[in-house]
Design an enzyme around this catalytic site. Structure first.
Site, short mmCIF file in Angstrom:
data_model
loop_
_atom_site.label_atom_id
_atom_site.label_comp_id
_atom_site.label_asym_id
_atom_site.label_seq_id
_atom_site.Cartn_x
_atom_site.Cartn_y
_atom_site.Cartn_z
N HIS A 107 -7.91 -17.07 -9.48
CA HIS A 107 -7.37 -18.20 -10.25
C HIS A 107 -6.04 -18.70 -9.70
CE1 HIS A 107 -5.05 -15.08 -12.61
NE2 HIS A 107 -4.14 -16.05 -12.60
N ASP A 137 -12.23 -12.17 -10.35
CA ASP A 137 -10.95 -12.84 -10.15
C ASP A 137 -10.18 -12.24 -8.97
OD1 ASP A 137 -9.07 -14.77 -10.58
OD2 ASP A 137 -8.13 -13.81 -12.30
N GLY A 209 2.91 -15.63 -13.29
CA GLY A 209 3.40 -15.58 -11.91
C GLY A 209 3.20 -14.22 -11.29
N ASN A 210 3.04 -13.19 -12.14
CA ASN A 210 2.73 -11.85 -11.63
C ASN A 210 1.28 -11.75 -11.16
OD1 ASN A 210 5.10 -10.56 -13.68
ND2 ASN A 210 4.76 -9.50 -11.75
N SER A 211 0.45 -12.71 -11.51
CA SER A 211 -0.98 -12.65 -11.15
C SER A 211 -1.15 -12.46 -9.65
CB SER A 211 -1.68 -13.95 -11.58
OG SER A 211 -1.75 -14.05 -12.97
N ALA A 228 -3.85 -10.18 -15.70
CA ALA A 228 -3.76 -10.90 -16.97
C ALA A 228 -2.87 -10.14 -17.94
CB ALA A 228 -5.16 -11.07 -17.57
N ILE A 229 -2.46 -10.85 -18.97
CA ILE A 229 -1.68 -10.24 -20.05
C ILE A 229 -2.33 -10.59 -21.38
CG2 ILE A 229 0.51 -10.25 -18.82
CD1 ILE A 229 1.27 -12.77 -20.38
N GLY A 267 -30.73 -3.53 -12.77
CA GLY A 267 -31.97 -3.96 -13.42
C GLY A 267 -32.25 -3.28 -14.75
N ILE A 268 -31.21 -3.20 -15.59
CA ILE A 268 -31.41 -2.63 -16.92
C ILE A 268 -30.74 -3.52 -17.97
CG2 ILE A 268 -31.48 -0.24 -16.08
CD1 ILE A 268 -28.60 0.08 -17.17
#
Length: 452
Positions: A107, A137, A209-211, A228-229, A267-268
């Site tokens: 992002h 992400d 901004g830490n992302s 994220a936070i 596949g479950i």
């Protein structure tokens, strides 16, 4: 007096060795000196050059579909396109100095036309985006420069709640900033932050901004990518989330080798094991992934999984629930060999499966119904993480576009029947007669599309 005080501090620090591990203690002991207080500065001096600031510029394109009746009345195109320039800031981590690989969040760089990476020493370099995984992400960038510093990777599967960590990033565009805390929880999922969730939770302060920045251990190894936070006002409240380094490495290795993520498929279908299910089925465990259905000819069926099995660990690492299992499987590459610890009728077994390629389930929708012509379908999931059938591609002005479908839509039901996979959708449409109502998840909203 000062010498005695230092000895006391060292003794107290050694008491916490069981929390942070012997190797971390050994690495931290040089931080104590006869005339200096305990400090993380020596570790950070080596680690911080591996964290970068990222500035992006791009154009946000939005499309608004014009209803058929207004198109006919006014004439003109079938959709209105608007372009809006944007700028953004974030953080990144150098994981390979020789190849110039930088990892950040998708992002941060999504839709960016220009990506500038600023190193800790002030150098600014233009970066190239090699690939990304929107569901987790993660994005991989490449820069060309000498004298880069990479942060070594830790084995995030060995982390424990209570381990000390340090977050490094570029909050609010201020430049390199360091905060500290502990690991508050592991295997966090069901947060509706992304499609595939298996987060590390930390109380180290993480802000906008830490992302894409680094979450490191006390010995300077990368344990996660800050993502994220959880905060009602967009600020830090002591609940931050990071993508584990092992998950990141698996995805980055696939992007570097193939230019894309080749997602694994087990596949479950299933659900979390909770107290209610455990009591109802008289289980000896209270967490894990309950298998409710094994899809025919899938990796799970070939490996010997059965409905009613409870998967308790993946490759020797304990499992909290079904969403965590789905995230771990999906981020392992197609063709990966995976060992699953299973509880079956009270007995424990180990089953080895070889994951299928999720892309093999991609089909042309016109094979299922004429009204879907122009759409390409694949097994996918909603923003909440529920299984469904995703519209991965859509041809403009095709029958599928004319009935109102859009790229990225996820079909989760047909005529009040739940749809979890392409094969289920095909079976339901084969038997459907007359009016067909599709239950569609579009982003965070639900809508119905009816064809006659």
């Amino acid at each position: 007096m000062k010498k005695n005080a230092n000895r006391v501090v060292i003794a107290v620090f050694m008491m916490f060795s069981s929390l942070i591990g012997a190797s971390s203690v050994t690495a931290a002991l040089p931080f104590f000196g006869e005339d200096k207080p305990p400090s993380l500065a020596p570790m950070l001096e080596e680690t911080m050059p591996g964290v970068v600031s990222i500035a992006v510029e791009g154009t946000q394109v939005s499309r608004q579909r014009i209803p058929e009746m207004f198109r006919h009345f006014f004439g003109g195109p079938s959709e209105q396109v608007q372009e809006r320039p944007f700028r953004g800031l974030g953080s990144g981590v150098i994981i390979n100095a020789e190849l110039g690989y930088v990892v950040t969040n998708n992002h941060v760089v999504d839709n960016a036309d220009k990506i500038i990476v600023k190193l800790a020493d002030g150098r600014e370099l233009q970066a190239k985006k090699l690939g990304a995984d929107e569901q987790v992400d993660i994005a991989l960038l490449k820069i060309d420069s000498d004298d880069l510093t990479a942060i070594p990777l830790a084995n995030s599967d060995k982390l424990r709640v209570g381990d000390f960590v340090v977050a490094i990033g570029n909050p609010f565009g201020l430049g390199q900033t360091v905060t500290s805390g502990i690991i508050s929880a592991l295997g966090r999922s069901g947060l509706n932050i992304g499609g595939l969730e298996d987060f590390i939770q930390t109380d180290a302060a993480i802000n906008r901004g830490n992302s894409g920045g680094a979450l490191v251990s006390l010995d300077g190894k990368l344990v996660g990518i800050n993502t994220a936070i959880f905060g009602p006002n967009g600020g830090n409240v002591g609940i931050g989330f990071a993508i584990p380094s092992n998950m990141m490495k698996s995805l980055v290795d696939q992007i570097a080798e193939f230019g894309e993520v080749r997602r694994g498929l087990l596949g479950i279908l299933g659900q979390d094991v909770d107290a209610g299910l455990s009591e109802a089925m008289e289980l000896s465990v209270s967490k894990g992934a309950f298998v409710s259905e094994v899809q025919p000819d899938s990796a799970a069926e070939k490996g010997g999984l059965q409905p009613g099995d409870i998967i308790t660990s993946v490759n020797g690492n304990s499992l909290n629930g079904f969403f965590e299992l789905r995230a771990k499987i999906a981020t392992l590459g197609a063709g990966s060999e995976v060992k699953l610890d299973v509880l079956r009728k009270g007995k424990r077994e180990t089953i080895t499966v070889v994951l299928d390629d999720a892309k093999q389930s991609v089909v042309e929708a016109k094979e299922m119904h004429p009204a879907l012509e122009g759409a390409t379908l694949a097994n996918g999931q909603t923003k909440r993480g529920d299984a469904g059938v995703e519209i991965t591609e859509l041809v403009n002005r095709s029958p599928a576009a004319r009935i109102g479908l859009e790229e990225g839509d996820v079909i989760v039901g047909v005529n009040r029947q739940r749809v979890n996979s392409v094969s289920e959708l095909r079976n339901i449409l084969d038997e459907a007669k007359g009016v067909i109502a599709f239950d569609i998840q579009r982003g965070n909203s639900t809508r119905y599309i009816v064809i006659r």
